[in-house]
Structures are given as structure tokens and as C-alpha cells.
Design a protein around this motif. Structure first.
Motif, PDB file in Angstrom:
ATOM      1  N   SER A  28       0.834  -1.201   0.000  1.00  0.00           N
ATOM      2  CA  SER A  28       0.000   0.000   0.000  1.00  0.00           C
ATOM      3  C   SER A  28       0.870   1.252   0.000  1.00  0.00           C
ATOM      4  N   TRP A  29       0.219   2.356  -0.333  1.00  0.00           N
ATOM      5  CA  TRP A  29       0.818   3.684  -0.243  1.00  0.00           C
ATOM      6  C   TRP A  29      -0.112   4.557   0.593  1.00  0.00           C
ATOM      7  N   GLN A  30       0.476   5.483   1.339  1.00  0.00           N
ATOM      8  CA  GLN A  30      -0.291   6.511   2.018  1.00  0.00           C
ATOM      9  C   GLN A  30       0.347   7.859   1.703  1.00  0.00           C
ATOM     10  N   PHE A  31      -0.498   8.861   1.546  1.00  0.00           N
ATOM     11  CA  PHE A  31      -0.017  10.197   1.222  1.00  0.00           C
ATOM     12  C   PHE A  31      -0.706  11.216   2.119  1.00  0.00           C
ATOM     13  N   GLY A  32       0.036  12.256   2.465  1.00  0.00           N
ATOM     14  CA  GLY A  32      -0.554  13.279   3.310  1.00  0.00           C
ATOM     15  C   GLY A  32       0.353  14.468   3.488  1.00  0.00           C
ATOM     16  N   PHE A  33      -0.012  15.313   4.434  1.00  0.00           N
ATOM     17  CA  PHE A  33       0.713  16.542   4.693  1.00  0.00           C
ATOM     18  C   PHE A  33       0.980  16.688   6.185  1.00  0.00           C
ATOM     19  N   HIS A  34       2.207  17.040   6.511  1.00  0.00           N
ATOM     20  CA  HIS A  34       2.578  17.420   7.876  1.00  0.00           C
ATOM     21  C   HIS A  34       2.200  16.342   8.892  1.00  0.00           C
ATOM     22  N   GLY A  35       2.486  15.081   8.570  1.00  0.00           N
ATOM     23  CA  GLY A  35       2.273  13.993   9.518  1.00  0.00           C
ATOM     24  C   GLY A  35       0.889  13.390   9.534  1.00  0.00           C
ATOM     25  N   GLN A  36      -0.062  13.966   8.785  1.00  0.00           N
ATOM     26  CA  GLN A  36      -1.416  13.420   8.752  1.00  0.00           C
ATOM     27  C   GLN A  36      -1.695  12.855   7.363  1.00  0.00           C
ATOM     28  N   MET A  37      -2.031  11.558   7.299  1.00  0.00           N
ATOM     29  CA  MET A  37      -2.269  10.911   6.029  1.00  0.00           C
ATOM     30  C   MET A  37      -3.696  11.186   5.535  1.00  0.00           C
ATOM     31  N   PHE A  38      -3.797  11.601   4.263  1.00  0.00           N
ATOM     32  CA  PHE A  38      -5.080  11.976   3.689  1.00  0.00           C
ATOM     33  C   PHE A  38      -5.614  10.947   2.701  1.00  0.00           C
ATOM     34  N   LEU A  39      -4.710  10.143   2.123  1.00  0.00           N
ATOM     35  CA  LEU A  39      -5.118   9.280   1.025  1.00  0.00           C
ATOM     36  C   LEU A  39      -4.398   7.939   1.104  1.00  0.00           C
ATOM     37  N   LEU A  40      -5.139   6.844   0.844  1.00  0.00           N
ATOM     38  CA  LEU A  40      -4.597   5.491   0.869  1.00  0.00           C
ATOM     39  C   LEU A  40      -4.765   4.845  -0.506  1.00  0.00           C
ATOM     40  N   PHE A  41      -3.694   4.201  -0.984  1.00  0.00           N
ATOM     41  CA  PHE A  41      -3.761   3.453  -2.240  1.00  0.00           C
ATOM     42  C   PHE A  41      -3.502   1.985  -1.945  1.00  0.00           C
ATOM     43  N   ASP A  42      -4.486   1.123  -2.220  1.00  0.00           N
ATOM     44  CA  ASP A  42      -4.343  -0.322  -2.078  1.00  0.00           C
ATOM     45  C   ASP A  42      -3.736  -0.841  -3.378  1.00  0.00           C
ATOM     46  N   SER A  43      -2.474  -1.265  -3.310  1.00  0.00           N
ATOM     47  CA  SER A  43      -1.748  -1.621  -4.527  1.00  0.00           C
ATOM     48  C   SER A  43      -2.321  -2.849  -5.218  1.00  0.00           C
ATOM     49  N   GLU A  44      -2.804  -3.807  -4.446  1.00  0.00           N
ATOM     50  CA  GLU A  44      -3.330  -5.034  -5.042  1.00  0.00           C
ATOM     51  C   GLU A  44      -4.627  -4.771  -5.803  1.00  0.00           C
ATOM     52  N   ASN A  45      -5.521  -4.019  -5.200  1.00  0.00           N
ATOM     53  CA  ASN A  45      -6.823  -3.741  -5.825  1.00  0.00           C
ATOM     54  C   ASN A  45      -6.826  -2.485  -6.673  1.00  0.00           C
ATOM     55  N   LYS A  46      -5.729  -1.730  -6.612  1.00  0.00           N
ATOM     56  CA  LYS A  46      -5.616  -0.459  -7.352  1.00  0.00           C
ATOM     57  C   LYS A  46      -6.777   0.485  -7.037  1.00  0.00           C
ATOM     58  N   THR A  47      -7.084   0.566  -5.748  1.00  0.00           N
ATOM     59  CA  THR A  47      -8.173   1.435  -5.309  1.00  0.00           C
ATOM     60  C   THR A  47      -7.641   2.561  -4.433  1.00  0.00           C
ATOM     61  N   TRP A  48      -8.244   3.736  -4.588  1.00  0.00           N
ATOM     62  CA  TRP A  48      -7.877   4.915  -3.814  1.00  0.00           C
ATOM     63  C   TRP A  48      -8.946   5.182  -2.769  1.00  0.00           C
ATOM     64  N   THR A  49      -8.542   5.437  -1.526  1.00  0.00           N
ATOM     65  CA  THR A  49      -9.486   5.698  -0.447  1.00  0.00           C
ATOM     66  C   THR A  49      -9.104   6.996   0.260  1.00  0.00           C
ATOM     67  N   VAL A  50     -10.070   7.898   0.372  1.00  0.00           N
ATOM     68  CA  VAL A  50      -9.837   9.169   1.060  1.00  0.00           C
ATOM     69  C   VAL A  50      -9.898   8.940   2.563  1.00  0.00           C
ATOM     70  N   LEU A  51      -8.834   9.270   3.255  1.00  0.00           N
ATOM     71  CA  LEU A  51      -8.754   9.103   4.711  1.00  0.00           C
ATOM     72  C   LEU A  51      -9.117  10.383   5.455  1.00  0.00           C
TER      73      LEU A  51
END
Length: 283
Positions: free
Chosen positions: A175-198
Motif C-alpha cells: 500500500s501507499w499513504q499520502f498526506g501533509f505534515h504527519g497526517q495521512m489523507f489518502l490510501l492506495f491499495d496496490s493489489e486492488n488499485k483502489t484509492w481511499t480518502v482518509l
């Protein structure tokens, strides 16, 4: 019947010296009986069996909690100060930091014994090249995506976290997680290729990347393919390091395949093969 909370320690046994000790009044009472001697003989046999069998425990016996993992944490600075790097990466195997990488100077440093062991290997070199490519992509993509209510006066550190993990059944979870200043906003499930807003502020990032097939495939390929390959390579070296620091019995086990790993429980048992076995009797 036994009652929880009423366990009483009866005996301790050292498999190496075969020394048995009574640890209670009951132990003193039964010390010297036929059952006492039979118990000591059986504990010795159990210790010998575990000593022989545990080094052959395979990775399939890992629980998901104990499954080996490889993680890379990227931090990008939108407006670095003079002398400050615009991108830094830290690599971790099983949450232990072994590498740091500066995307600007492309300087890579080993931060552990494992890092020194794998430094110079093909996997190490491939890893550095890929980290450079990921840093450049994130610089292009993330700097165009600002969290809502973000102002140019206070640019926030942009962060990405890639994780791959070998589960008990041999399957790779990534998986990947992306965010700003220590807080993750977005998750990418690599196996399912799905994006989830956190977090609501991750919607813009999802809109941008969710519709970009090239970016999605780039993240999927690295986390499911490259990351797993590096993890397998690093674990081979880690196993060798564990063997050299283990008990003579473990160190003598040769020719283990890449799939052979001592589980945490087995490892504890082997390292403590002075083998103090505590037997309890419920009151």
C-alpha cells in the motif's frame, strides 16, 4: 476444576545442566517422588525435541503480526531553505531503520548492520535508483496538489509512505499513504488499485491520481514488485546475521532456503535454550 488467576509455579528446569529446582512448598513435598523424576526426564526430552525441530520452522508459520515488512517514508519540502534537501527518504525493515536517502544529492547512507550487510548488492543499487524515480515523480505530482485551505505562505511538508509485507500464506500485501505534515489523507491499495480518502483534504489528490493510469500503475508496480523483491533479498542477509548471533545450535543450521525463517516464538525458545522451563499447577 481450575480457577483463572490461581496458577502456582511448581518447578524450574534447566535443559542444559538438567538441573531441576523446586519453587514451592508443593514442590518440596513431591521432590524425590517417582512422578518428580519422570517429570524431569520428560522435560529433558521435550527440550531436546524443540532444539532439533524449531530451526526448521518455515515462514508459513508467521502470523500477520510477525510477517516481515519493508517500508519507505518520503518527505518532500515544497520550499526548502538554503542547504536543506527538498526530499528525504528513510527505509525500514520490520520497523527498524536501515537506510536514509537524499533525493537532491542522491546520497544514500546505511544506518544499521543490515544496511552495511546489503550495501553494494544488486538489490541495494536497484532500490536507490527507484527511490530517485519515486522522489522525482512525487515532486512533480504532489507539489501540484495542495490540501484544502492551504496557502502559499505556509507550504506543508508533503509525505508518502510505501509498505510491502509478506503474509503468512506467502501473499504480498502492499500500500501507499499520502498526506501533509504527519497526517495521512489518502490510501492506495496496490493489489486492488483502489484509492481511499482518509481525510476530506485528500479529495483533490484522489481526483488527480485516481484518473491517471500511469501514476496508478507506477505506484502499484513498485510496491507489489520491486518492494517485494528487495524485501526477499534483504531477508536472506538478515537470516545470515541472525545465524551468526544465535546459539551454536542455530548457527550450525546450514543451507536454509530463502523461505526458511525462525519465528519470533521459536527464536526466543532457541536463544534461551539454557531452557528454564516453568511448570505451573493450578489451585
Amino acid at each position: 476444576g481450575s480457577r483463572p488467576g490461581h496458577e502456582k509455579t511448581l518447578v524450574s528446569y534447566d535443559c542444559g545442566s538438567q538441573e531441576v529446582k523446586s519453587l514451592s512448598l508443593l514442590g518440596e513435598e513431591v521432590n524425590g517422588t517417582r512422578a518428580w523424576r519422570a517429570q524431569a526426564d520428560t522435560l529433558r526430552d521435550v527440550g531436546d525435541l524443540l532444539r532439533q525441530q524449531l530451526p526448521d520452522v518455515k515462514r508459513e508459520t508467521y502470523t500477520d503480526r510477525d510477517a516481515p515488512s519493508l517500508c519507505y517514508e518520503f518527505t518532500l519540502i515544497p520550499k526548502p531553505s538554503p542547504g536543506q534537501s527538498w526530499c528525504e527518504v528513510q527505509g525500514q525493515v520490520d520497523e527498524k531503520t536501515f537506510l536514509s536517502y537524499d533525493c537532491g544529492s542522491q546520497e544514500v547512507k546505511s544506518l544499521s548492520l543490515l544496511g552495511e550487510e546489503v550495501k553494494g548488492t544488486r538489490a541495494w543499487q536497484e532500490q536507490v535508483e527507484t527511490l530517485r524515480d519515486v522522489g522525482n515523480l512525487l515532486r512533480q505530482q504532489l507539489l501540484d496538489v495542495k490540501p484544502e485551505k492551504h496557502t502559499d505562505r505556509d507550504p506543508l511538508p508533503l509525505q508518502g509512505r510505501m509498505l510491502c509485507q509478506c503474509e503468512a500464506n506467502g501473499h504480498t500485501r502492499a500500500s501507499w499513504q499520502f498526506g501533509f505534515h504527519g497526517q495521512m489523507f489518502l490510501l492506495f491499495d496496490s493489489e486492488n488499485k483502489t484509492w481511499t480518502v482518509l481525510h476530506p483534504r485528500g479529495r483533490r489528490m484522489k481526483e488527480k491520481w485516481g484518473s491517471d493510469r500511469d501514476v496508478t500503475e507506477f505506484f502499484r508496480k513498485i510496491s507489489m514488485g520491486d518492494c517485494r523483491s528487495w524485501l526477499e533479498s534483504f531477508l536472506v542477509h538478515w537470516e545470515k546475521m541472525l545465524e551468526t548471533t544465535a546459539s551454536p545450535t542455530v548457527a550450525a543450521v546450514k543451507g536454509q532456503s530463502r523461505a526458511t525463517v525462525i519465528t519470533p516464538i521459536a527464536w526466543i525458545l532457541l536463544v534461551t535454550l539454557s531452557c528454564s522451563i516453568l511448570l505451573g499447577i493450578r489451585g
